[in-house]
Design a protein around this motif. Sequence first.
Motif, short mmCIF file in Angstrom:
data_model
loop_
_atom_site.label_atom_id
_atom_site.label_comp_id
_atom_site.label_asym_id
_atom_site.label_seq_id
_atom_site.Cartn_x
_atom_site.Cartn_y
_atom_site.Cartn_z
N VAL A 86 0.83 -1.21 0.00
CA VAL A 86 0.00 0.00 0.00
C VAL A 86 0.87 1.26 0.00
O VAL A 86 0.60 2.20 -0.75
N THR A 87 1.91 1.28 0.81
CA THR A 87 2.70 2.51 0.94
C THR A 87 3.76 2.68 -0.14
O THR A 87 4.10 3.80 -0.47
N LYS A 88 4.24 1.60 -0.73
CA LYS A 88 5.32 1.70 -1.72
C LYS A 88 4.83 1.65 -3.16
O LYS A 88 5.55 2.01 -4.07
N GLY A 89 3.63 1.15 -3.38
CA GLY A 89 3.19 0.88 -4.75
C GLY A 89 2.30 1.93 -5.34
O GLY A 89 1.66 2.70 -4.66
N TRP A 90 2.26 1.92 -6.67
CA TRP A 90 1.37 2.78 -7.44
C TRP A 90 0.32 1.91 -8.11
O TRP A 90 0.00 2.09 -9.27
N ILE A 91 -0.20 0.95 -7.37
CA ILE A 91 -1.16 0.02 -7.95
C ILE A 91 -2.48 0.09 -7.20
O ILE A 91 -2.53 0.50 -6.05
N VAL A 92 -3.54 -0.33 -7.85
CA VAL A 92 -4.84 -0.43 -7.20
C VAL A 92 -4.81 -1.68 -6.34
O VAL A 92 -4.52 -2.77 -6.82
N THR A 93 -5.08 -1.53 -5.07
CA THR A 93 -4.94 -2.64 -4.13
C THR A 93 -6.27 -3.25 -3.70
O THR A 93 -6.29 -4.18 -2.89
N ASP A 94 -7.38 -2.77 -4.24
CA ASP A 94 -8.70 -3.20 -3.80
C ASP A 94 -8.93 -4.70 -3.91
O ASP A 94 -9.60 -5.29 -3.07
N TYR A 95 -8.43 -5.33 -4.96
CA TYR A 95 -8.75 -6.74 -5.23
C TYR A 95 -7.58 -7.69 -5.01
O TYR A 95 -7.67 -8.87 -5.36
N LEU A 96 -6.47 -7.21 -4.45
CA LEU A 96 -5.32 -8.08 -4.22
C LEU A 96 -5.67 -9.22 -3.27
O LEU A 96 -6.44 -9.04 -2.33
N VAL A 97 -5.09 -10.37 -3.53
CA VAL A 97 -5.22 -11.50 -2.61
C VAL A 97 -4.49 -11.11 -1.33
O VAL A 97 -3.36 -10.61 -1.37
N LYS A 98 -5.12 -11.35 -0.20
CA LYS A 98 -4.53 -11.04 1.10
C LYS A 98 -4.49 -12.32 1.93
O LYS A 98 -5.52 -12.94 2.18
N LEU A 99 -3.29 -12.73 2.32
CA LEU A 99 -3.10 -13.94 3.11
C LEU A 99 -2.74 -13.55 4.53
O LEU A 99 -1.81 -12.77 4.75
N LYS A 100 -3.47 -14.08 5.51
CA LYS A 100 -3.21 -13.74 6.90
C LYS A 100 -2.32 -14.81 7.51
O LYS A 100 -2.63 -16.00 7.48
N LYS A 101 -1.19 -14.36 8.08
CA LYS A 101 -0.26 -15.28 8.74
C LYS A 101 -0.67 -15.48 10.19
O LYS A 101 -1.50 -14.74 10.72
N ASP A 102 -0.08 -16.48 10.84
CA ASP A 102 -0.39 -16.80 12.23
C ASP A 102 -0.13 -15.63 13.18
O ASP A 102 -0.80 -15.48 14.19
N ASP A 103 0.86 -14.78 12.85
CA ASP A 103 1.18 -13.65 13.71
C ASP A 103 0.27 -12.44 13.48
O ASP A 103 0.46 -11.38 14.07
N GLY A 104 -0.71 -12.60 12.57
CA GLY A 104 -1.66 -11.52 12.31
C GLY A 104 -1.29 -10.62 11.14
O GLY A 104 -2.11 -9.81 10.71
N SER A 105 -0.08 -10.76 10.63
CA SER A 105 0.32 -9.90 9.50
C SER A 105 -0.40 -10.36 8.23
O SER A 105 -0.76 -11.51 8.07
N ILE A 106 -0.62 -9.40 7.34
CA ILE A 106 -1.31 -9.67 6.08
C ILE A 106 -0.29 -9.56 4.95
O ILE A 106 0.43 -8.57 4.84
N MET A 107 -0.25 -10.61 4.12
CA MET A 107 0.72 -10.69 3.04
C MET A 107 0.01 -10.74 1.70
O MET A 107 -1.10 -11.28 1.59
N CYS A 108 0.65 -10.19 0.66
CA CYS A 108 0.12 -10.21 -0.70
C CYS A 108 1.07 -11.04 -1.57
O CYS A 108 2.26 -10.72 -1.67
N PRO A 109 0.56 -12.10 -2.24
CA PRO A 109 1.41 -12.92 -3.09
C PRO A 109 1.68 -12.24 -4.44
O PRO A 109 0.89 -11.44 -4.91
N TYR A 110 2.83 -12.60 -5.03
CA TYR A 110 3.20 -12.06 -6.34
C TYR A 110 4.00 -13.10 -7.12
O TYR A 110 4.48 -14.08 -6.56
N ILE A 111 4.13 -12.86 -8.42
CA ILE A 111 5.07 -13.61 -9.25
C ILE A 111 6.10 -12.61 -9.76
O ILE A 111 5.85 -11.40 -9.79
#
Length: 98
Positions: A32-57
């Motif tokens: 969100v803070t570093k990118g110039w992309i629309v983030t509304d529909y990104l896949v969001k994966l929640k880790k056990d520690d509560g952090s939210i991660m976005c996958p990429y290729i």
Amino acid sequence: MKSRRIGLEAEVVRYEPGKGLEDGVELWSDVVTKGWIVTDYLVKLKKDDGSIMCPYILNRRGRVFICEGDYIITDEDGTRHVCGEDKIWNRYEKPQEV
């Protein structure tokens, strides 16, 4: 001069978390803070520690983040792309059901 594109085969797989289709993940807050992309529909994966991660290729354009409903395309030469479900079957031939 006109020419035709040579037909290529590619593996087309709908993205599913946990299948190892991504090359990596990045913190949602960094995307969100570093990118110039629309983030509304990104896949969001929640880790056990509560952090939210976005996958990429990774491809020649850099990191390409995966959105809900996206497909991962792997060309014969190993190059990978992301394509949305709204465009995938306009660009690729739908496989015959077996």
